[in-house]
Design a protein around this motif. Structure first.
Motif, mmCIF file in Angstrom:
data_model
loop_
_atom_site.group_PDB
_atom_site.id
_atom_site.type_symbol
_atom_site.label_atom_id
_atom_site.label_comp_id
_atom_site.label_asym_id
_atom_site.label_seq_id
_atom_site.Cartn_x
_atom_site.Cartn_y
_atom_site.Cartn_z
ATOM 1 N N ASP A 148 48.319 20.914 48.661
ATOM 2 C CA ASP A 148 48.815 21.830 47.927
ATOM 3 C C ASP A 148 48.805 21.648 46.194
ATOM 4 N N LYS A 149 48.706 20.306 45.888
ATOM 5 C CA LYS A 149 48.483 20.175 44.462
ATOM 6 C C LYS A 149 47.114 20.570 43.973
ATOM 7 N N PHE A 150 46.124 20.254 44.896
ATOM 8 C CA PHE A 150 44.859 20.902 44.314
ATOM 9 C C PHE A 150 44.731 22.387 44.090
ATOM 10 N N SER A 151 45.250 22.808 45.551
ATOM 11 C CA SER A 151 45.339 24.570 45.424
ATOM 12 C C SER A 151 46.044 25.010 44.298
ATOM 13 N N ASN A 152 47.158 24.372 43.799
ATOM 14 C CA ASN A 152 47.805 24.698 42.672
ATOM 15 C C ASN A 152 46.949 24.687 41.286
ATOM 16 N N LEU A 153 46.074 23.633 41.082
ATOM 17 C CA LEU A 153 45.661 23.508 39.972
ATOM 18 C C LEU A 153 44.165 24.456 40.182
ATOM 19 N N LYS A 154 43.857 24.758 41.205
ATOM 20 C CA LYS A 154 42.582 25.729 41.304
ATOM 21 C C LYS A 154 43.209 27.128 40.884
ATOM 22 N N VAL A 155 44.306 27.688 41.409
ATOM 23 C CA VAL A 155 44.773 28.846 40.832
ATOM 24 C C VAL A 155 45.348 29.046 39.424
ATOM 25 N N GLY A 156 45.811 27.869 39.257
ATOM 26 C CA GLY A 156 46.338 27.673 37.610
ATOM 27 C C GLY A 156 45.262 27.771 36.770
ATOM 28 N N TYR A 157 44.018 26.944 37.094
ATOM 29 C CA TYR A 157 43.075 26.978 36.276
ATOM 30 C C TYR A 157 42.396 28.411 36.097
ATOM 31 N N THR A 158 42.394 29.217 37.130
ATOM 32 C CA THR A 158 41.774 30.312 37.204
ATOM 33 C C THR A 158 42.557 31.337 36.196
ATOM 34 N N PHE A 159 43.969 31.287 36.543
ATOM 35 C CA PHE A 159 44.617 32.086 35.281
ATOM 36 C C PHE A 159 44.278 31.515 33.933
ATOM 37 N N SER A 165 32.871 50.228 43.197
ATOM 38 C CA SER A 165 32.727 49.198 43.964
ATOM 39 C C SER A 165 32.966 47.966 43.064
ATOM 40 N N TYR A 166 33.847 47.195 43.928
ATOM 41 C CA TYR A 166 34.509 45.887 43.428
ATOM 42 C C TYR A 166 33.710 44.786 43.995
ATOM 43 N N HIS A 167 32.970 43.890 43.224
ATOM 44 C CA HIS A 167 32.161 43.010 44.002
ATOM 45 C C HIS A 167 32.839 41.475 43.552
ATOM 46 N N LEU A 168 33.167 40.800 44.728
ATOM 47 C CA LEU A 168 33.734 39.577 44.656
ATOM 48 C C LEU A 168 32.882 38.572 43.932
ATOM 49 N N VAL A 169 33.263 37.831 42.917
ATOM 50 C CA VAL A 169 32.485 37.122 42.356
ATOM 51 C C VAL A 169 32.892 35.416 42.452
ATOM 52 N N LEU A 170 34.314 35.365 42.859
ATOM 53 C CA LEU A 170 34.748 34.065 42.999
ATOM 54 C C LEU A 170 36.001 34.233 43.589
ATOM 55 N N ASN A 171 36.137 33.303 44.609
ATOM 56 C CA ASN A 171 37.476 33.031 45.321
ATOM 57 C C ASN A 171 37.712 31.519 45.648
ATOM 58 N N GLU A 172 38.784 31.017 46.146
ATOM 59 C CA GLU A 172 39.458 29.853 45.947
ATOM 60 C C GLU A 172 38.638 28.873 47.085
ATOM 61 N N TYR A 178 47.681 30.307 47.922
ATOM 62 C CA TYR A 178 47.344 30.091 46.547
ATOM 63 C C TYR A 178 45.827 30.866 46.559
ATOM 64 N N GLY A 179 45.836 31.966 46.928
ATOM 65 C CA GLY A 179 44.544 32.850 47.068
ATOM 66 C C GLY A 179 44.235 33.053 45.670
ATOM 67 N N VAL A 180 42.697 33.369 45.454
ATOM 68 C CA VAL A 180 42.044 33.661 44.021
ATOM 69 C C VAL A 180 41.142 34.738 44.669
ATOM 70 N N ALA A 181 41.062 35.741 43.715
ATOM 71 C CA ALA A 181 40.099 36.818 43.983
ATOM 72 C C ALA A 181 39.794 37.368 42.620
ATOM 73 N N VAL A 182 38.198 37.219 42.173
ATOM 74 C CA VAL A 182 38.063 37.703 40.946
ATOM 75 C C VAL A 182 36.730 38.686 41.297
ATOM 76 N N TYR A 183 36.782 39.920 40.807
ATOM 77 C CA TYR A 183 35.995 40.844 41.414
ATOM 78 C C TYR A 183 35.357 41.522 39.874
ATOM 79 N N ARG A 184 34.151 41.646 40.142
ATOM 80 C CA ARG A 184 33.203 42.271 38.948
ATOM 81 C C ARG A 184 33.190 43.922 39.281
ATOM 82 N N PHE A 185 33.358 44.615 38.264
ATOM 83 C CA PHE A 185 33.003 46.061 38.411
ATOM 84 C C PHE A 185 32.567 46.670 36.978
ATOM 85 N N LYS A 186 32.049 47.745 37.178
ATOM 86 C CA LYS A 186 31.463 48.349 36.057
ATOM 87 C C LYS A 186 32.501 49.465 35.388
ATOM 88 N N GLY A 187 32.524 49.286 34.082
ATOM 89 C CA GLY A 187 33.512 50.344 33.285
ATOM 90 C C GLY A 187 34.540 49.332 32.623
#
Length: 638
Positions: free
Chosen positions: A459-470, A587-594, A629-638
């Motif tokens: 959990d500690k490592f998962s917390n850091l991953k989502v925190g660093y993404t924020f 379309s929303y392209h997933l570029v990163l997740n946890e 602790y999920g992370v989803a970052v999507y790329r889109f045009k616009g």
């Protein structure tokens, strides 16, 4: 003969030099004061000059004259407070000090404030050196820096203490890597991870390891712990050749009371305020520079330019700015003196900062000046013409405090503290901010970054991953202290190296690889850096989902070609049916997740089509299932 020399001097320091220095505007005074190889009366030797306006007599002493104060007396140049001497036959590598006889007859042995090198601690002598002749190989870097605007470029900083980043298995010089060795190993790591800059703690010479370099006795001397001045030039040069910028921590706020240092330099307050209510920090046991004296301002401003121009450093992070701005900083009633308006602002320090930052900007070399300012002082990064202080960036201490307070919480209680993560977005354009998770947050029983996190080990490592993404998605440049990117468990200790074996353990390696992916994502997408201080560069999708502790927002690029949607889950609860509003159809392209990290082109990142289903106040939305602790970052045009 002595009287004749007092009138004429050697000629190395001219009347113009003295005038500029005594008026605070000799920006290359380090080329005149200090120790320099010269030829005088057809003899080669070493020229010495020092500012000591209250001294009765001074002699240059060293290993070349048996440390005898009478062997090489200095002469005072009239009406300047500057003393000089020429020692024929002396070359580089000699140990020396100034033997200063005070007005009361006391004999002091002081290191040279302008020395380019210093003796290896715990010894305290200065060392004669010649900085000429180094052949730089960073021409393209310096030309690029001169033209670049750091405001709309990527700045991700790796904060490093060289003495404890790594150590070698040897007794010589405490196991420290030399500047040359560190340049190669550190640049490899920084390049691999994707940081744009390194920021070095404590490079100016300091006597006490435990001060981390923040109590300086040799402002012009790269610490001998890691090598010579020219070897530090090599360090900066090599970093530049590898595409990495170098920032130094710089300390114009205070200095220690060590006998060989600046304190009561010539028997009286010289570099410090004479009134202890202004001239001493009660909490720190240090002296405060007297910013009302032109010669002191000149010393500090020339020192800043020295690092930027002689050593090609790309920026200075100014330590303890608040302690300079407030006369009552760290002081109780009766321990400070109000200014002429009866208030607590140090008007002289304010003018010093305006002068410093204006000069660095006017030199046009592209160097940054960064304020570590911990209060709400206004206009820190505004132009002095608008009554600002003129800094390039300011550390965002408020964001850091709120972020860590939120991240430390058991996830159940985060819903009651949702505002701690959203508050920073109400003021992110008020200054040019750097988001920082620095060394100060992992010392003095504050716990390492991983140990601040709640839950069991994973959990500690998962917390850091989502925190660093924020942190990555939040507007502002970025800074992480060494060890935070792989989950260092122990608090930082300047005496020991990081626990690098943790970076090879499964959880540590996964975190390090994930931070690497974040940093490469950051550099790849201009949406994450080119509009950091522009309201048009950030937009909330949902800032109010406190019940589920989920944040969603968009970062926009200037050209609107590649914008990024962030959806972040700060609880260990899976949200299989989570839906997020989106700004537009497409379309929303997933570029990163946890779990996967950064998707490369060959990975065929999933594309999620928008649906015409109103959500989060938007006409369109996407299905966005989130793991704990999920992370989803999507790329889109616009």
């Amino acid at each position: 003969m002595a009287e004749e020399k007092k009138e004429i001097g050697t000629g190395f320091i001219t009347e113009v030099d003295r005038y500029l220095f005594n008026n605070g505007k000799h920006y290359e005074i380090y080329e005149k004061l200090g120790a320099h190889p010269r030829t005088y009366n057809k003899e080669e030797g070493m020229y010495f000059a020092v500012w000591a306006p209250h001294a009765k007599q001074i002699g240059v002493v060293g290993d070349f004259n048996g440390w005898n104060p009478d062997e090489n007396p200095m002469t005072c140049l009239a009406d300047s407070g500057i003393w000089e001497a020429f020692v024929p036959g002396l070359s580089t590598g000699a140990l020396y000090k100034y033997a200063i006889t005070t007005e009361s007859g006391k004999l002091l042995f002081k290191a040279d404030p302008y020395a380019f090198e210093a003796e290896y601690r715990p010894q305290t002598a200065s060392v004669t050196a010649d900085l000429s002749g180094y052949e730089w190989n960073d021409t393209s870097w310096m030309a690029k820096r001169k033209k670049a605007d750091p405001m709309d470029g990527p700045v991700s900083i790796y904060e490093v203490h060289l003495g404890s980043w790594r150590k070698k298995n040897r007794d010589e010089k405490d196991g420290y890597y030399t500047y040359v060795e560190a340049a190669h190993e550190l640049s490899d790591y920084v390049e691999q991870m994707g940081y744009t800059h390194v920021e070095l703690l404590g490079i100016a010479e300091h006597p006490y390891d435990g001060s981390w370099g923040y109590q300086v006795t040799g402002y012009f001397a790269p610490t001998s712990r890691y090598g010579t001045a020219k070897e530090f030039m090599y360090f900066v040069d090599y970093m530049h050749q590898k595409g990495i910028g170098v920032i130094l921590d710089w300390v114009p706020a205070h200095f220690p009371k060590d006998a060989h240092g600046l304190s009561d330099f010539d028997g009286k307050p010289c570099y410090e305020y004479s009134d202890p209510r202004k001239g001493e920090h009660p909490d720190w046991g240090t002296k405060v520079f007297d910013y009302s004296k032109y010669e002191v301002d000149n010393f500090l401003i020339a020192n800043a330019l020295y690092w930027v121009e002689k050593f090609h450093v790309d920026g200075l992070r100014v330590d303890a700015v608040a302690s300079m701005l407030y006369l009552d900083y760290g002081r109780s009633d009766g321990e400070w003196v109000p200014n002429k308006h009866g208030r607590n602002e140090n008007l002289e320090a304010i003018e010093f900062f305006k002068h410093l930052n204006s000069i660095i900007k006017d030199r046009g070399n592209g160097a940054m000046v960064i304020a570590e300012e911990s209060t709400a002082w206004p206009k820190v990064t505004d132009d002095p013409k608008n009554d600002g202080l003129g800094f390039t960036f300011k550390w965002n201490m408020g964001w850091m405090h709120d972020f860590l307070e939120y991240m430390k919480l058991d996830p159940y209680f985060r819903k009651y503290n949702h505002h701690k993560m959203t508050f920073g977005l109400t003021y992110f354009t008020s200054e040019k901010y750097i988001l920082v998770l620095s060394h100060d947050e992992v010392v003095h029983l504050k716990c390492s970054m991983i140990e601040k996190m709640p839950g069991l080990l994973e959990d500690k490592f998962s917390n850091l991953k989502v925190g660093y993404t924020f942190m990555l998605g939040h507007p502002g440049k970025k800074l992480l202290f060494m060890g935070q990117d792989f989950g260092q468990f122990h608090e930082w200790d300047e005496k020991t190296a990081l626990d690098w074996y943790l970076a090879d353990e499964p959880l540590g390696k996964d975190l390090k690889d994930y931070v690497r992916d974040l940093l490469h994502l950051y550099k790849e997408y201009p949406a994450l850096y080119e509009r950091d201080y522009d309201w048009e560069g950030f937009s909330w999708i949902n800032a109010n989902d406190s019940e589920q502790s989920i944040f969603s927002f968009v970062r926009y690029s200037k050209d609107k070609k590649d914008s990024l949607l962030f959806v972040l889950n700060f609880t260990p609860v899976e949200r299989k049916n989570y839906r997020a509003g989106v700004p537009k159809k497409g379309s929303y392209h997933l570029v990163l997740n946890e779990s996967h990290g950064l998707y490369q082109p060959e990975d065929k990142a999933p594309a999620v089509p928008s649906e015409e289903k109103e959500w989060d106040g938007k006409n369109y939305s996407i299905a966005c299932p989130l793991k704990p602790y999920g992370v989803a970052v999507y790329r889109f045009k616009g």
